[in-house]
Design a protein around this motif. Sequence first.
Motif, PDB file in Angstrom:
ATOM      1  N   ALA A 304      57.026  49.731  43.029  1.00 33.06           N
ATOM      2  CA  ALA A 304      56.496  49.098  41.827  1.00 33.06           C
ATOM      3  C   ALA A 304      54.992  49.348  41.728  1.00 33.06           C
ATOM      4  O   ALA A 304      54.322  49.655  42.720  1.00 33.06           O
ATOM      5  CB  ALA A 304      56.787  47.603  41.850  1.00 33.06           C
ATOM      6  N   GLU A 305      54.475  49.226  40.525  1.00 34.43           N
ATOM      7  CA  GLU A 305      53.063  49.517  40.309  1.00 34.43           C
ATOM      8  C   GLU A 305      52.178  48.366  40.766  1.00 34.43           C
ATOM      9  O   GLU A 305      52.507  47.187  40.598  1.00 34.43           O
ATOM     10  CB  GLU A 305      52.807  49.797  38.828  1.00 34.43           C
ATOM     11  N   GLY A 306      51.034  48.715  41.348  1.00 30.56           N
ATOM     12  CA  GLY A 306      50.026  47.739  41.737  1.00 30.56           C
ATOM     13  C   GLY A 306      48.644  48.272  41.397  1.00 30.56           C
ATOM     14  O   GLY A 306      48.464  49.468  41.135  1.00 30.56           O
ATOM     15  N   PHE A 307      47.663  47.384  41.401  1.00 30.69           N
ATOM     16  CA  PHE A 307      46.306  47.733  40.965  1.00 30.69           C
ATOM     17  C   PHE A 307      45.295  47.179  41.954  1.00 30.69           C
ATOM     18  O   PHE A 307      45.412  46.033  42.415  1.00 30.69           O
ATOM     19  CB  PHE A 307      46.032  47.140  39.576  1.00 30.69           C
ATOM     20  N   LEU A 308      44.296  47.973  42.277  1.00 30.83           N
ATOM     21  CA  LEU A 308      43.240  47.519  43.173  1.00 30.83           C
ATOM     22  C   LEU A 308      42.357  46.513  42.441  1.00 30.83           C
ATOM     23  O   LEU A 308      41.922  46.751  41.318  1.00 30.83           O
ATOM     24  CB  LEU A 308      42.407  48.707  43.649  1.00 30.83           C
ATOM     25  N   LEU A 309      42.094  45.392  43.103  1.00 28.03           N
ATOM     26  CA  LEU A 309      41.262  44.332  42.542  1.00 28.03           C
ATOM     27  C   LEU A 309      40.224  43.933  43.588  1.00 28.03           C
ATOM     28  O   LEU A 309      40.580  43.508  44.686  1.00 28.03           O
ATOM     29  CB  LEU A 309      42.125  43.114  42.182  1.00 28.03           C
ATOM     30  N   MET A 310      38.952  44.108  43.240  1.00 31.46           N
ATOM     31  CA  MET A 310      37.854  43.762  44.149  1.00 31.46           C
ATOM     32  C   MET A 310      36.807  42.980  43.354  1.00 31.46           C
ATOM     33  O   MET A 310      35.800  43.530  42.914  1.00 31.46           O
ATOM     34  CB  MET A 310      37.274  45.028  44.790  1.00 31.46           C
ATOM     35  N   PRO A 311      37.023  41.687  43.140  1.00 28.01           N
ATOM     36  CA  PRO A 311      36.179  40.915  42.219  1.00 28.01           C
ATOM     37  C   PRO A 311      34.730  40.766  42.643  1.00 28.01           C
ATOM     38  O   PRO A 311      33.880  40.422  41.816  1.00 28.01           O
ATOM     39  CB  PRO A 311      36.880  39.557  42.150  1.00 28.01           C
ATOM     40  N   ALA A 312      34.424  41.015  43.913  1.00 28.34           N
ATOM     41  CA  ALA A 312      33.025  41.035  44.360  1.00 28.34           C
ATOM     42  C   ALA A 312      32.694  42.376  44.991  1.00 28.34           C
ATOM     43  O   ALA A 312      31.785  42.483  45.813  1.00 28.34           O
ATOM     44  CB  ALA A 312      32.752  39.904  45.341  1.00 28.34           C
ATOM     45  N   GLY A 313      33.417  43.412  44.610  1.00 25.69           N
ATOM     46  CA  GLY A 313      33.201  44.718  45.217  1.00 25.69           C
ATOM     47  C   GLY A 313      33.457  44.659  46.715  1.00 25.69           C
ATOM     48  O   GLY A 313      34.405  44.000  47.177  1.00 25.69           O
ATOM     49  N   ARG A 314      32.591  45.318  47.464  1.00 24.70           N
ATOM     50  CA  ARG A 314      32.733  45.340  48.928  1.00 24.70           C
ATOM     51  C   ARG A 314      32.260  44.043  49.580  1.00 24.70           C
ATOM     52  O   ARG A 314      32.388  43.883  50.787  1.00 24.70           O
ATOM     53  CB  ARG A 314      31.935  46.513  49.502  1.00 24.70           C
ATOM     54  N   SER A 315      31.754  43.120  48.786  1.00 26.54           N
ATOM     55  CA  SER A 315      31.212  41.880  49.333  1.00 26.54           C
ATOM     56  C   SER A 315      32.166  40.705  49.190  1.00 26.54           C
ATOM     57  O   SER A 315      31.732  39.562  49.108  1.00 26.54           O
ATOM     58  CB  SER A 315      29.880  41.550  48.656  1.00 26.54           C
ATOM     59  N   GLY A 316      33.460  40.979  49.143  1.00 27.27           N
ATOM     60  CA  GLY A 316      34.421  39.892  49.016  1.00 27.27           C
ATOM     61  C   GLY A 316      35.825  40.357  49.334  1.00 27.27           C
ATOM     62  O   GLY A 316      36.051  41.528  49.649  1.00 27.27           O
ATOM     63  N   PRO A 317      36.783  39.465  49.258  1.00 27.03           N
ATOM     64  CA  PRO A 317      38.185  39.829  49.511  1.00 27.03           C
ATOM     65  C   PRO A 317      38.673  40.883  48.523  1.00 27.03           C
ATOM     66  O   PRO A 317      38.151  41.009  47.416  1.00 27.03           O
ATOM     67  CB  PRO A 317      38.936  38.503  49.311  1.00 27.03           C
ATOM     68  N   ALA A 318      39.673  41.626  48.942  1.00 25.17           N
ATOM     69  CA  ALA A 318      40.273  42.654  48.084  1.00 25.17           C
ATOM     70  C   ALA A 318      41.758  42.355  47.922  1.00 25.17           C
ATOM     71  O   ALA A 318      42.375  41.703  48.779  1.00 25.17           O
ATOM     72  CB  ALA A 318      40.062  44.036  48.686  1.00 25.17           C
ATOM     73  N   PHE A 319      42.335  42.880  46.851  1.00 21.49           N
ATOM     74  CA  PHE A 319      43.723  42.556  46.529  1.00 21.49           C
ATOM     75  C   PHE A 319      44.408  43.761  45.892  1.00 21.49           C
ATOM     76  O   PHE A 319      43.760  44.610  45.285  1.00 21.49           O
ATOM     77  CB  PHE A 319      43.774  41.376  45.536  1.00 21.49           C
ATOM     78  N   ILE A 320      45.704  43.814  46.063  1.00 21.78           N
ATOM     79  CA  ILE A 320      46.545  44.654  45.223  1.00 21.78           C
ATOM     80  C   ILE A 320      47.253  43.709  44.267  1.00 21.78           C
ATOM     81  O   ILE A 320      48.044  42.860  44.678  1.00 21.78           O
ATOM     82  CB  ILE A 320      47.564  45.468  46.038  1.00 21.78           C
ATOM     83  N   ALA A 321      46.926  43.825  43.009  1.00 28.31           N
ATOM     84  CA  ALA A 321      47.470  42.931  41.988  1.00 28.31           C
ATOM     85  C   ALA A 321      48.673  43.576  41.309  1.00 28.31           C
ATOM     86  O   ALA A 321      48.742  44.798  41.173  1.00 28.31           O
ATOM     87  CB  ALA A 321      46.405  42.615  40.947  1.00 28.31           C
ATOM     88  N   THR A 322      49.584  42.741  40.871  1.00 24.00           N
ATOM     89  CA  THR A 322      50.721  43.216  40.089  1.00 24.00           C
ATOM     90  C   THR A 322      50.402  43.050  38.605  1.00 24.00           C
ATOM     91  O   THR A 322      49.403  42.429  38.240  1.00 24.00           O
ATOM     92  CB  THR A 322      51.990  42.407  40.414  1.00 24.00           C
ATOM     93  N   PRO A 323      51.255  43.564  37.727  1.00 26.68           N
ATOM     94  CA  PRO A 323      51.015  43.331  36.295  1.00 26.68           C
ATOM     95  C   PRO A 323      50.930  41.851  35.927  1.00 26.68           C
ATOM     96  O   PRO A 323      50.290  41.489  34.943  1.00 26.68           O
ATOM     97  CB  PRO A 323      52.215  44.015  35.628  1.00 26.68           C
ATOM     98  N   ASN A 324      51.559  40.991  36.731  1.00 26.59           N
ATOM     99  CA  ASN A 324      51.519  39.562  36.420  1.00 26.59           C
ATOM    100  C   ASN A 324      50.120  38.970  36.540  1.00 26.59           C
ATOM    101  O   ASN A 324      49.807  37.965  35.892  1.00 26.59           O
ATOM    102  CB  ASN A 324      52.486  38.792  37.334  1.00 26.59           C
ATOM    103  N   PHE A 325      49.284  39.581  37.367  1.00 27.02           N
ATOM    104  CA  PHE A 325      47.899  39.118  37.451  1.00 27.02           C
ATOM    105  C   PHE A 325      47.231  39.244  36.081  1.00 27.02           C
ATOM    106  O   PHE A 325      46.487  38.342  35.648  1.00 27.02           O
ATOM    107  CB  PHE A 325      47.129  39.943  38.488  1.00 27.02           C
ATOM    108  N   TYR A 326      47.505  40.330  35.391  1.00 29.96           N
ATOM    109  CA  TYR A 326      46.875  40.563  34.089  1.00 29.96           C
ATOM    110  C   TYR A 326      47.525  39.721  32.997  1.00 29.96           C
ATOM    111  O   TYR A 326      46.900  39.464  31.959  1.00 29.96           O
ATOM    112  CB  TYR A 326      46.875  42.053  33.781  1.00 29.96           C
ATOM    113  N   VAL A 327      48.746  39.250  33.239  1.00 33.83           N
ATOM    114  CA  VAL A 327      49.337  38.256  32.347  1.00 33.83           C
ATOM    115  C   VAL A 327      48.577  36.935  32.492  1.00 33.83           C
ATOM    116  O   VAL A 327      48.298  36.258  31.493  1.00 33.83           O
ATOM    117  CB  VAL A 327      50.835  38.066  32.650  1.00 33.83           C
ATOM    118  N   LEU A 328      48.230  36.566  33.716  1.00 38.63           N
ATOM    119  CA  LEU A 328      47.437  35.348  33.928  1.00 38.63           C
ATOM    120  C   LEU A 328      46.090  35.444  33.211  1.00 38.63           C
ATOM    121  O   LEU A 328      45.554  34.440  32.722  1.00 38.63           O
ATOM    122  CB  LEU A 328      47.217  35.103  35.419  1.00 38.63           C
TER     123      LEU A 328
END
Length: 423
Positions: A304-328
């Motif tokens: 399934a498709e996932g997307f890299l999410l780094m809300p503070a760049g290299r200075s914070g936690p990182a995530f692989i988000a699903t399409p549902n993240f963008y629904v939120l």
Amino acid sequence: MAGRPEGGATERGLRRFCLAFFVAALAFLATPASAAKVDDQFRAWLQDDLWPQAKAQGISKNIFDAAFQGIKPNLKLPDLVMPGEKPKMPQKQHQAEFGSPGAYFAEKTIGAVTAGGRARETANAKTIAAIEKRYGVPGEILLAIWGRETGFGAAKMPYDAFEVLGTKAFMSTKKDFFRTELLAALEIVERGLAPVGAMKSSWAGALGQPQFMPTSFLKHAVDFDGDGRVDIWNSTPDVLASIANYLVHYGWVKGRGWGFEVTVPETVSCSLEGPDQGKKISQWAALGIKRVGGKPFPASELNAEGFLLMPAGRSGPAFIATPNFYVLKEYNTSDLYALFIGHGADRIAHGDSNFSGGWGPVGDLHRSDIAALQRTLEAKGYDVGSADGLPGFKTRRSIGKWQAKNGQAATCFPDAGLVTALK
């Protein structure tokens, strides 16, 4: 001993006193007069401008008059422009996103949402199970949104929706947006979905415990408790089902969560972030991205498709988000909001556990600083989305690309040194 003042001094003092009194009296009289003038202009606008459109859209005169009976513009609301004036230049803004994003996840806030969510999950287990079956949205997501928006209904709705929406449609910086919402609020009453007296809102005109704008109410609010009326102010089943219906409308994928916290090796550029740069989760894993804690990605997610999410760049936690993240994010466009909801839902479901990655000492910038940086990057040909002073994913990855091109380690987040370097 102190003597009596000479006559000239007494006369000058009396003249100064009289002048001061006159100026003060004028100021005292000017404010009510000015407010009264705005009130008169508002009433004229209602009858000459808004009413013809409302009538054309099927609103009755009785409903229209009842909605605005006794209503005056609330001049204490933000983002207003007095009639005949131009919008003022925005002041420098300092918000949580520009300090450490970690402040958004303060334990006092997220702890209250998760503890309250668990308690209500137990108390409403039958209702939540029925909503999950119908809509396919996990109950923990619904609870996290409910808790974040209004503290599970504890937050008061102190405003009259017609006062707020009327004021903003008449004299805000986004008149067209609020005019549409105001007409939708009138439609809610016209259709008998709520009486005028029940239309209580936030200062922004959002209604009820899910904080729906009136257009969203008309599209998404549902009667789930079967009492024949939609009540997002008092009915927990209606509140939770309406949130679920909203998310489904925007594409919630049944059977998938919102995402996973991960570790991202230095060999993977933070500029790969964004919902337009998706890969199969198996491909992200092949690049060396791993779930925190040594957990493998679920087998059902690998293709399934996932997307890299780094809300503070290299200075914070990182995530692989699903399409549902963008629904939120359709509920609130902030990455941090959507992440708060996902994280809160995980904690409701699985117990208290903070992110493994820490939030570094990033930011401490004003919105105007970010906007200036964005304009400079735009001038250099980078796509930052818009120079709005908000460091969204397009801005973050553009920063990373510029840093890499200029021989710097890519951090993908604005800082004071970067602002200075790009001036």
